[in-house]
Write an enzyme that holds these catalytic residues in place. Structure first.
Site, mmCIF file in Angstrom:
data_model
loop_
_atom_site.group_PDB
_atom_site.id
_atom_site.type_symbol
_atom_site.label_atom_id
_atom_site.label_comp_id
_atom_site.label_asym_id
_atom_site.label_seq_id
_atom_site.Cartn_x
_atom_site.Cartn_y
_atom_site.Cartn_z
ATOM 1 C CD GLN A 171 -0.952 -0.161 3.746
ATOM 2 O OE1 GLN A 171 -1.356 0.687 4.373
ATOM 3 N NE2 GLN A 171 -1.697 -1.626 3.901
ATOM 4 C CD GLU B 206 2.292 4.148 7.789
ATOM 5 O OE1 GLU B 206 2.690 3.146 7.587
ATOM 6 O OE2 GLU B 206 0.972 4.585 7.594
ATOM 7 C CG HIS C 1 4.469 1.103 3.340
ATOM 8 N ND1 HIS C 1 3.706 2.264 2.820
ATOM 9 C CD2 HIS C 1 3.638 0.761 4.506
ATOM 10 C CE1 HIS C 1 2.602 2.531 3.583
ATOM 11 N NE2 HIS C 1 2.473 1.574 4.474
ATOM 12 N NE ARG D 273 -6.738 -2.499 1.281
ATOM 13 C CZ ARG D 273 -7.433 -1.468 1.671
ATOM 14 N NH1 ARG D 273 -8.249 -0.871 0.554
ATOM 15 N NH2 ARG D 273 -8.045 -1.239 3.032
ATOM 16 C CG HIS E 260 -0.583 5.852 3.576
ATOM 17 N ND1 HIS E 260 -1.553 4.716 3.559
ATOM 18 C CD2 HIS E 260 0.459 5.318 4.400
ATOM 19 C CE1 HIS E 260 -1.403 3.750 4.419
ATOM 20 N NE2 HIS E 260 -0.190 3.872 4.722
#
Length: 408
Positions: free
Chosen positions: A106, A143, A272, A291, A108
Site C-alpha cells: 500500500q 507514519e 510498502h 492498495r 498513502h
C-alpha cells in the site's frame, strides 16, 4: 455540552480493536491480558485516538464519551495552542499493530492528493463504507512504526539496476515486458511502467508466474543465498496469493528487519507493506490507503500510480534519542505527531511538561501518573489521554510506556 474539569485528568481510554484477517491471536490479547474466550479471533490493530470512524472513548467518572466529541467540546483545553491554530481536532492516530500475516502492499496520499481525492469521491456519492472507496478522509497519512518484537517490512523502491538483476534471476518469461519497462532511460517512467505492466498481466499469465516461481525458488534459495529472506517471502506470498503479480514485491521493494525499539518513518507516496511483527504505529489522523497487491480488497491501479513517488527510497532505521529528561524520542519530520518512549526505573521519576496533548500506553510494568489534583495507576495495556492545558505530570514506577504527541 460537557466541559472538562482539570481535576479529572488524566483520562483513562477505552480503545476500539480492528479484527482484520492478518491480525494475531496473541500480541494484543497478551498485552490486554484477555481471557481464552476473548482470543478466538485475530486482533490486528488497537486504535488510540479520535478518528471519526473508530474513536477511543474517555472514561469520565461513571460515563464514557467518544474522544473526538470530548475534544470538540473542550478544544482549547485538550489541544492547547494548536487548537487556536492549524488543528480543530487531534491531528494524530496512535495504534498497536499486530501483523501475524502480511498487510496489503500500500501507499498513502500526500495532503493535496487526500483533499482532492476525498472531495472527488464525496461529489461522486461513493459511500465511505464502499469497497471501491479510496479516500476515507481529507487527511494525508505519513507514519512511523516502532517494533515491539522482531519486525519485517517492505518499504520503498530498490534501485533500478538491483530490481533488474533480481527479477532476471527468476528467468520467468511471464515478466519479459516488465523487464523491458525497467530499461527505460527516464527512471521515474521506468518505475511507473514496470508497475503498470506488472499489474496489467492477464490473469492466466499471473497464474503461470506463480507456478514458475514455485519451480524456481528452491534453486534460488540455494544459489543466491544473500537474498534468502526475499526468496522465502516470495514463497510465502505465492502460497497465500496465487495469481497476484505482487508476490514478487520483495524484489522491487527493500526488505527491512527491525529489532525491538527500532523504528521506520514513511512519508506519503512510498509503496510498502508490513509483513510480520508487533509494533506501535503513529500517523496523521487518517485512514486513507491505496492498495497495490497481496490482498483480496479493492486495488485501484490508476489512483495508486498517481500517488506514488517513482524513485529509489530506503528508509533509515531509527534509533531512539534519549534526552536528559529520561524521555526517548523518535525523529519524524512532520507537525502532526511525535513518538516517544519512557523506560521508567523506580528511583528515577519522569516529568511530562504541559502544553501538548498526549496519549500514553503502558507496554510493560506499572506506573503512577499524577498531578496536583489526581493520581492514576497505569498497568500493562492501559492507556490515557492527557490534555494540553494542565499541570505538569509526574510518572513514577517501573516499566515501559510509549507516548504520542504533536510535533514541533
Amino acid at each position: 455540552m460537557m466541559k472538562a474539569n482539570i481535576t479529572q485528568l488524566p483520562l483513562l481510554l477505552r480503545n476500539p480493536i480492528q479484527a482484520y484477517a492478518w491480525g494475531s491471536k496473541v500480541w494484543i490479547q497478551d498485552l490486554l491480558d484477555l481471557s481464552e474466550s476473548e482470543r478466538q479471533s485475530p486482533m490486528a490493530e488497537l486504535w488510540m485516538g479520535a478518528h471519526t470512524r473508530s474513536p477511543s472513548r474517555v472514561v469520565l467518572d461513571s460515563t464514557e464519551k467518544p474522544l473526538d466529541e470530548f475534544i470538540q467540546e473542550n478544544r482549547l483545553l485538550c489541544l492547547g495552542e494548536i487548537g487556536n491554530q492549524k488543528y480543530t481536532g487531534l491531528p494524530f492516530l496512535f495504534k498497536l499493530l499486530a501483523a501475524d500475516a502480511p498487510l496489503s502492499i500500500q501507499a498513502h496520499p500526500n495532503e493535496q492528493q487526500a483533499k482532492d481525492g476525498f472531495a472527488r469521491e464525496e461529489k461522486a456519492g461513493i459511500p465511505l463504507s464502499a469497497e471501491n472507496r479510496n479516500y476515507k478522509d481529507p487527511n494525508h497519512k505519513p507514519e512511523i512504526i516502532c517494533a515491539l518484537t522482531n519486525f519485517t517490512a517492505m518499504c520503498g523502491f530498490r534501485y533500478l539496476n538491483e530490481i533488474i538483476s533480481l527479477v532476471s534471476l527468476l528467468e520467468a518469461p511471464q515478466l519479459h515486458t516488465c523487464l523491458e519497462a525497467l530499461n527505460k532511460a527516464e527512471p521515474a517512467e521506468a518505475y511507473k511502467d514496470f508497475l503498470h505492466s506488472l499489474f496489467s498481466l492477464p490473469q492466466n499469465i499471473k497464474l503461470e508466474l506463480t507456478e514458475r516461481l514455485k519451480e524456481k525458488l528452491p534453486e534460488l534459495i540455494i544459489n543466491a543465498p544473500s537474498y534468502a529472506l526475499e526468496w522465502k517471502l516470495i514463497e510465502q506470498f505465492a502460497a497465500a496469493y496465487p495469481g497476484d503479480s505482487a508476490i514478487i514485491a520483495p524484489l522491487y521493494l527493500n526488505v527491512l528487519s527491525l529489532k525491538p525499539g527500532e523504528a521506520l518513518f514513511l512519508p506519503a507516496g512510498i509503496l510498502h507493506a508490513y509483513v510480520h511483527g508487533f509494533g506501535v504505529e503513529l500517523m496523521a489522523n487518517s485512514d486513507n490507503v491505496l492498495r497495490g497487491g497481496l490482498t483480496p480488497k479493492y486495488v485501484d491501479v490508476k489512483e495508486l500510480l498517481n500517488t506514488l513517488r517513482f524513485e529509489p527510497y530506503k528508509p533509515e532505521i531509527l534509533q531512539p534519542i534519549t534526552g536528559s529528561d529520561g524521555i526517548s524520542s523518535y525523529p519524524s519530520p512532520v507537525d502532526e505527531f511525535s513518538l516517544f518512549r519512557i523506560d521508567l526505573k523506580a528511583a528515577y521519576p519522569v516529568y511530562l511538561p504541559a502544553g501538548k496533548p498526549i496519549i500514553l500506553i503502558m507496554i510493560e510494568g506499572s506506573s503512577n501518573i499524577e498531578n496536583l489534583h489526581n493520581k492514576l495507576e497505569l498497568t500493562k495495556g492501559k492507556s490515557v489521554f492527557i490534555p494540553a492545558v494542565r499541570d505538569e505530570l509526574l510518572l513514577s514506577g517501573s516499566g515501559t510506556l510509549f507516548g504520542a504527541t504533536t510535533g514541533a
